[in-house]
Design an enzyme around this catalytic site. Structure first.
Site, PDB file in Angstrom:
ATOM      1  N   LYS A 102       0.734  -1.353  -0.046  1.00 22.60           N
ATOM      2  CA  LYS A 102      -0.037  -0.264  -0.155  1.00 22.60           C
ATOM      3  C   LYS A 102       1.311   1.329  -0.371  1.00 22.60           C
ATOM      4  O   LYS A 102       2.234   1.608   0.421  1.00 22.60           O
ATOM      5  CB  LYS A 102      -1.071  -0.225   1.571  1.00 22.60           C
ATOM      6  CG  LYS A 102      -2.392   1.042   1.513  1.00 22.60           C
ATOM      7  CD  LYS A 102      -3.583   0.323   0.609  1.00 22.60           C
ATOM      8  CE  LYS A 102      -4.092   0.857   0.179  1.00 22.60           C
ATOM      9  NZ  LYS A 102      -5.468  -0.256  -0.069  1.00 22.60           N
TER      10      LYS A 102
HETATM   11  N1  GLU Z   1      -7.325   0.022  -2.802  1.00 22.03           N
HETATM   12  C1  GLU Z   1      -7.903  -0.690  -3.877  1.00 22.03           C
HETATM   13  C2  GLU Z   1      -7.752  -2.026  -2.169  1.00 22.03           C
HETATM   14  O1  GLU Z   1      -7.643  -1.544  -1.499  1.00 22.03           O
HETATM   15  C3  GLU Z   1      -7.383  -2.366  -4.493  1.00 22.03           C
HETATM   16  C4  GLU Z   1      -5.917  -2.204  -4.648  1.00 22.03           C
HETATM   17  C5  GLU Z   1      -5.638  -2.607  -6.053  1.00 22.03           C
HETATM   18  O2  GLU Z   1      -6.279  -2.898  -7.370  1.00 22.03           O
HETATM   19  O3  GLU Z   1      -4.041  -2.955  -6.468  1.00 22.03           O
HETATM   20  O4  GLU Z   1      -8.487  -3.026  -2.627  1.00 22.03           O
END
Ligand code: GLU
Length: 409
Positions: A102
């Site tokens: 993240k």
């Molecule tokens: N931000 C989204 C999540 O928390 C998508 C992450 C992604 O597609 O890599 O799952």
């Protein structure tokens, strides 16, 4: 307990049940790599301002690190670490070949012009460049980032490395984004809700649904569930909420949201505060905004049969315990909102194949992954006579631990 403590508690519980050795458990508790960066940009007024950003890579045993990028004033390394860890478990549950990561920048996007946001995003891409790549770490949108943000990252990365659409997912379709990616998280939440309603004996036709958060996840969840026959009786965003037990006029809410960026002033039912919205009596309650929505302070006021976590980490450890005692079922974030990263995976595959899939193919494959994921965590929960969340962590840890062990150290 903050979100990181909470996710770590679940990891420790699952690792203990699975009898993982202590060394492996501590490896799975902490991120593989944490990068904190300064992002200096020249503001439109000519002044230099330095922003703080993070990219935290939790685990890549099952494939490249994967996860979104969040722009929010309260982004911290602890929050990003928790969210990175959740991504590792999420990708394992829907069984896509990715790990977890993240990123985030401490910024209130409303205070920046579009050009400033572009400079910030391009500079951030440059400073995280050494640790990302289509086979290393693939960012995506999250809170307050979108297709345009991904387009800038793709362009900036491609300047150094040549045309590389697979460096990010959640791109505009014209730049290699996938059909269905925009709606994917919400549609996935709806599939998870449908499966859970079936297993807990709630009739989805006419089920009263309340959704907190009316951004990308909340809106697509509302549309998908309405199309499946549910009745959306409450919605909210940062400006407040509206409850209408006869059903909200979604078309009107979406029109207002598209025109003004908010549902503020929606003349449809009763205006309510965030706390009142959450305490509305309903069959399904769906948090689709930020963390720590359900705490020990409000868990007793919640009047629903089922919570489906569209947001990441909306339930504190203490609230989770109260819900369990009160017999309120929870479909955990690491399954419920995994539709987004699932279609991110499809986007990445299409980029590598240089071949486009049709929307119907994307959605059929998404549905299959979500349904399989739901039944896999349910089977684990039943095997261990525990909650869906604990079943989900058991399944995910088992898969990640196996991959880690097989690859060796
Ligand atoms: N931000 C989204 C999540 O928390 C998508 C992450 C992604 O597609 O890599 O799952």
């Amino acid at each position: 307990m903050n979100a990181l403590d909470t996710v770590n508690r679940y990891i420790i519980e699952a690792a203990t049940t699975l009898k993982l050795d202590d060394g492996l458990m501590s490896f799975l508790l902490t991120p593989d790599r944490q990068l904190r960066v300064e992002i200096p940009i020249i503001r439109d007024n000519g002044k230099l301002q330095v922003f703080i950003g993070y990219r935290i890579q939790h685990n890549d045993s099952r494939g490249p690190f994967k996860g979104g990028l969040r722009y929010h004033p309260e982004v911290t390394d602890s929050e990003v670490s928790a969210l990175a860890s959740l991504m590792t478990w999420k990708t394992a549950i829907v069984d896509i070949p990715f790990g977890g990561a993240k990123g985030g920048i401490q910024v209130d996007t409303k205070t920046l012009s579009l050009l400033e946001l572009e400079r910030l995003t391009r500079r951030f891409t440059d400073v995280i460049d050494p640790i990302i790549g289509p086979n290393i770490d693939i960012p995506a949108p999250d809170v307050a980032t979108n297709e345009q943000t991904m387009a800038w990252i793709m362009d900036q990365y491609s300047r150094r490395h040549g045309y590389t659409p697979a460096i990010v997912t959640g791109k505009p379709i014209s730049l290699g984004g996938s059909e269905g990616r925009g709606a994917a998280t919400g549609l996935g939440v709806a599939f998870a809700t449908r499966e859970a309603c079936q297993s807990f004996g709630i009739d989805l036709k006419g089920a009263r649904v309340v959704i907190q958060g009316f951004g990308k996840v909340g809106t697509h969840t509302a549309i998908s569930l309405r199309d499946m026959g549910a009745k959306i009786i409450g919605i909210s965003d940062v400006s407040g909420g509206v409850v209408n037990t006869r059903g909200i006029d979604l078309a009107e809410a979406l029109r207002l949201q598209a025109a003004t960026g908010s549902i503020h002033g929606l003349q449809d039912g009763q205006s309510v505060s965030n706390a009142e919205l959450l305490a509305t009596e309903c069959d399904v309650l769906i948090p689709a905004a930020l963390e720590d929505v359900f705490t020990e302070q409000n868990a007793d006021t919640i009047k629903t049969k089922l919570i489906v976590e569209g947001a990441n980490a909306p339930t504190t450890f203490e609230a989770d315990h109260i819900f369990q005692q009160r017999g309120i079922h929870i479909v955990p974030d690491i399954l419920a909102n995994a539709g987004g990263v699932t279609v991110s995976y499809f986007e990445w595959v299409q980029n590598l194949q240089q071949f486009r899939w049709e929307l119907s193919e994307v959605n059929q494959r998404l549905e299959r992954r979500m349904v399989q994921g739901y039944h896999a965590i349910k089977a684990k929960a039943e095997e261990h006579r525990t909650t869906l969340r604990r079943g989900a962590f058991l399944l995910a840890l088992d898969r990640v631990a196996e991959a880690t062990r097989l690859r060796g150290f």
